[in-house]
Write a protein that holds these residues in place. Structure first.
Motif, short mmCIF file in Angstrom:
data_model
loop_
_atom_site.label_atom_id
_atom_site.label_comp_id
_atom_site.label_asym_id
_atom_site.label_seq_id
_atom_site.Cartn_x
_atom_site.Cartn_y
_atom_site.Cartn_z
N ALA A 40 44.42 36.48 16.48
CA ALA A 40 44.39 35.54 18.66
C ALA A 40 45.29 34.12 17.56
CB ALA A 40 43.43 35.78 18.89
N LEU A 41 45.07 33.49 16.99
CA LEU A 41 45.50 31.85 16.26
C LEU A 41 47.00 32.70 15.54
CD1 LEU A 41 45.05 29.19 16.08
CD2 LEU A 41 44.23 29.32 13.93
N LEU A 42 47.13 33.34 14.83
CA LEU A 42 48.62 33.99 14.61
C LEU A 42 49.27 34.35 15.46
CD1 LEU A 42 47.95 35.12 11.20
CD2 LEU A 42 48.99 32.34 11.68
N HIS A 43 48.73 34.96 17.01
CA HIS A 43 50.03 35.79 17.78
C HIS A 43 50.81 35.71 17.72
CE1 HIS A 43 51.16 38.02 21.64
NE2 HIS A 43 50.53 39.23 20.71
N ASP A 44 51.11 33.91 18.46
CA ASP A 44 52.38 33.22 19.34
C ASP A 44 52.95 32.61 18.02
OD1 ASP A 44 52.10 34.62 21.30
OD2 ASP A 44 50.60 32.62 21.73
N PHE A 45 52.63 32.62 16.60
CA PHE A 45 53.56 31.81 15.85
C PHE A 45 54.62 31.72 15.76
CE2 PHE A 45 53.76 35.95 13.15
CZ PHE A 45 54.62 35.39 12.21
N VAL A 46 55.30 32.95 16.50
CA VAL A 46 57.20 33.01 16.46
C VAL A 46 57.84 31.84 17.22
CG1 VAL A 46 58.81 34.10 16.97
CG2 VAL A 46 57.23 35.13 15.15
N GLU A 47 56.65 31.51 18.47
CA GLU A 47 56.39 31.21 19.26
C GLU A 47 57.07 29.14 19.26
OE1 GLU A 47 55.69 29.86 23.98
OE2 GLU A 47 54.77 30.94 23.19
N LEU A 48 56.10 29.29 18.10
CA LEU A 48 55.11 27.65 17.52
C LEU A 48 56.51 27.36 16.97
CD1 LEU A 48 51.93 27.82 16.12
CD2 LEU A 48 52.61 26.68 18.11
N LEU A 49 57.38 28.64 16.04
CA LEU A 49 58.25 28.43 14.94
C LEU A 49 59.67 28.29 15.87
CD1 LEU A 49 58.07 30.63 12.25
CD2 LEU A 49 57.89 28.59 11.64
N LEU A 50 60.21 28.67 16.98
CA LEU A 50 61.17 28.67 17.61
C LEU A 50 60.96 27.18 18.80
CD1 LEU A 50 63.16 30.42 19.00
CD2 LEU A 50 61.29 30.29 21.31
N TRP A 51 60.04 26.33 18.99
CA TRP A 51 59.67 24.97 19.54
C TRP A 51 60.00 24.46 18.59
CZ3 TRP A 51 60.13 23.51 23.92
CH2 TRP A 51 59.74 24.49 25.26
#
Length: 167
Positions: A40-51
């Motif tokens: 769950a913590l890693l699920h949005d890591f690509v969105e974090l990288l995008l920002w």
């Protein structure tokens, strides 16, 4: 919104999702609770990288979604990035050779979700829908689905979710 504000919002949402996921897994007495929390913590890591690395694309996706309330995130992502964030995430996780269970339970495109994957999916969905408060119109569906996952009634589930969120 600044790129750092966007990053912080996604990070906060990811932390909340991980908190919900762990609580659900503990309630279900799942032996892989730590992996479920990590997923769950890693699920949005690509969105974090995008920002962080392509903030103009993140801002454009956000602007399109805000300007067209019925627009699906995946459609906006595909139009701007040429791929969806979940697809990019899955590709990166495989290339980085992350543990199979972690890759499997974060895969949004599986035809049937295991109980662990449903746990992660529902925690992420709940964190997204409650990011700005507990009055999102999708919340009754989330509560119903979490109640099914936890084998509880909807009223006790809502109380439990509010308690989890308050911790």
């Amino acid at each position: 919104i600044s790129p750092m504000d966007g990053f912080r919002a996604v990070l906060l949402r990811s932390r909340r999702a991980a908190h919900f996921a762990l609580a659900f897994a503990v309630h279900r007495m799942d032996h892989d609770a730590a992996v479920i929390q990590e997923a769950a913590l890693l699920h949005d890591f690509v969105e974090l990288l995008l920002w962080l690395y392509v903030p103009t694309a993140a801002l454009e996706i956000r602007a399109r979604l805000a300007g067209q309330p019925g627009l699906r995130s995946a459609v906006a992502q595909q139009a701007i990035l040429g791929a969806t964030l979940p697809d990019l995430q899955h590709e990166l996780m495989q290339k980085w050779r992350l543990p199979g269970l972690l890759v499997d339970i974060t895969d949004d495109h599986r035809e049937t979700l295991s109980v662990q994957a449903r746990n992660v999916f529902l925690a992420i969905r709940l964190a997204r829908h409650t990011a700005k408060g507990w009055d999102n119109p999708a919340l009754p569906d989330d509560v119903r689905d979490v109640a099914r996952l936890l084998n509880m009634g909807t009223e006790p589930t809502l109380a439990l979710l509010e308690d989890i969120d308050a911790q």
